[in-house]
Write an enzyme that holds these catalytic residues in place. Sequence first.
Site, PDB file in Angstrom:
ATOM      1  N   ARG A  47       1.221  -1.544   0.228  1.00 15.60           N
ATOM      2  CA  ARG A  47      -0.201  -0.325   0.437  1.00 15.60           C
ATOM      3  C   ARG A  47       0.675   1.217   0.427  1.00 15.60           C
ATOM      4  NH1 ARG A  47      -1.448  -3.712   4.028  1.00 15.60           N
ATOM      5  NH2 ARG A  47      -4.208  -4.004   3.782  1.00 15.60           N
ATOM      6  N   LYS A  96      -2.015  -3.076   8.076  1.00 12.07           N
ATOM      7  CA  LYS A  96      -3.514  -1.676   8.458  1.00 12.07           C
ATOM      8  C   LYS A  96      -3.422  -2.718  10.220  1.00 12.07           C
ATOM      9  CE  LYS A  96      -6.194  -0.424   4.819  1.00 12.07           C
ATOM     10  NZ  LYS A  96      -7.602  -0.683   4.143  1.00 12.07           N
ATOM     11  N   HIS A 132      -2.582   1.918  -5.468  1.00 12.98           N
ATOM     12  CA  HIS A 132      -2.933   1.165  -5.634  1.00 12.98           C
ATOM     13  C   HIS A 132      -3.432   0.109  -6.701  1.00 12.98           C
ATOM     14  CE1 HIS A 132      -3.876  -0.180  -1.617  1.00 12.98           C
ATOM     15  NE2 HIS A 132      -5.350  -0.704  -2.043  1.00 12.98           N
ATOM     16  N   ARG A 141      -0.633  -2.456  -6.669  1.00 11.83           N
ATOM     17  CA  ARG A 141      -1.024  -2.798  -5.658  1.00 11.83           C
ATOM     18  C   ARG A 141      -1.988  -4.332  -6.298  1.00 11.83           C
ATOM     19  NH1 ARG A 141      -1.286  -4.869  -0.153  1.00 11.83           N
ATOM     20  NH2 ARG A 141      -3.049  -5.089   1.006  1.00 11.83           N
ATOM     21  N   HIS A 200      -3.874  -9.457   3.886  1.00 16.02           N
ATOM     22  CA  HIS A 200      -4.817  -8.597   4.275  1.00 16.02           C
ATOM     23  C   HIS A 200      -5.404 -10.522   4.818  1.00 16.02           C
ATOM     24  CE1 HIS A 200      -6.152  -8.393  -0.766  1.00 16.02           C
ATOM     25  NE2 HIS A 200      -6.233  -7.310   0.175  1.00 16.02           N
ATOM     26  N   TYR A 231      -9.154 -11.183  -6.498  1.00 11.17           N
ATOM     27  CA  TYR A 231      -8.716 -10.606  -7.478  1.00 11.17           C
ATOM     28  C   TYR A 231      -8.131 -11.966  -8.523  1.00 11.17           C
ATOM     29  CZ  TYR A 231      -6.270  -7.185  -5.225  1.00 11.17           C
ATOM     30  OH  TYR A 231      -5.600  -5.845  -4.235  1.00 11.17           O
TER      31      TYR A 231
END
Length: 328
Positions: free
Chosen positions: A159, A183, A274, A277, A300, A309
């Site tokens: 990110r 995150k 992004h 990514r 994730h 994806y």
Amino acid sequence: MDGTSDARDLERVVDGFLGHARHARGLSEQSLRAYANDLEQFVGFAAARGVADVGGVSLELLRDWLWEADQRSLARATIARRSSSVRAFTRWASETGLLASDPGVRLRAPKGASHLPRVVSTDQVRALLDGLAARAGTDDPGALRDLAVVELLYAAAIRVSELVGIDVVDVDRSRLTVRVLGKGGKERVVPFGVPARDALEAWLDRGRPVLAARRTATGGASGTARSTSASASDGTERALFLGDRGGRLGTRSAYRVVARLLQDLPGEGPSGPHTFRHTAATHLLDGGADLRAVQELLGHASLGTTQIYTHVSSARLREVYRTAHPRA
């Protein structure tokens, strides 16, 4: 106003929730800004309807707030985010005893529009990087940085917030890995390839020292204290990537770098960092990578997030079929 009433003032309670979110939940700055903006809007809406005490927050008030946003034709994604923000707030207020029950439990909002992320083709990525490499060949420090930024974004599928937070010591050029803070304050180590390593070495050897010197040169006698303070607050001395003035590269600057590269390419969707990514994740799956390995690379928490994806790859396959098969 007595002490009890003051403690239950809706604006003050919201401030308490934001402080909790910042220190206890480890949210990113972007998430905190979204919470703060949404809840500021909610406090204003509640005040206009005579609700200044947290005890006046009801399901009806929450629904009216979202309905008003819908009447203003705000995007579904915005309304969905508002719903998430206020539900997090009421859940916390209920858990801390400021609300007898949680009115947000039954709150529903439209889901954001389902858009597949933008993906750039392998040939387009190669052409972009070749163009950046040609510019970097002049040893322009900004061009050296931009090449290293894009190479790392694509190679490591990170990110932009993770990219700008990287320090020099986080990069292991011998093992071809970089440590990033994702995150929720979760740290992970991700790999990158030889082209990204070469771009990073050129930036560190010939580009970064030039921009670092600009920071020192512009500090001056009168600005030394301010420059030192700024460097300490954002860790500029440690930062891997620097902006044109020598400070730590910010997310907006990184976004502008990528947006300029992508704006002329065919295709719909966002033109920010992004995109690389999304592109890296899709190319990995197209190349046979295991879905759980890609999940770990991307950081994730849920495999379901990574599965989008696979939908991207399926969408591309259908497009190829439609354009190439004689009886499509």
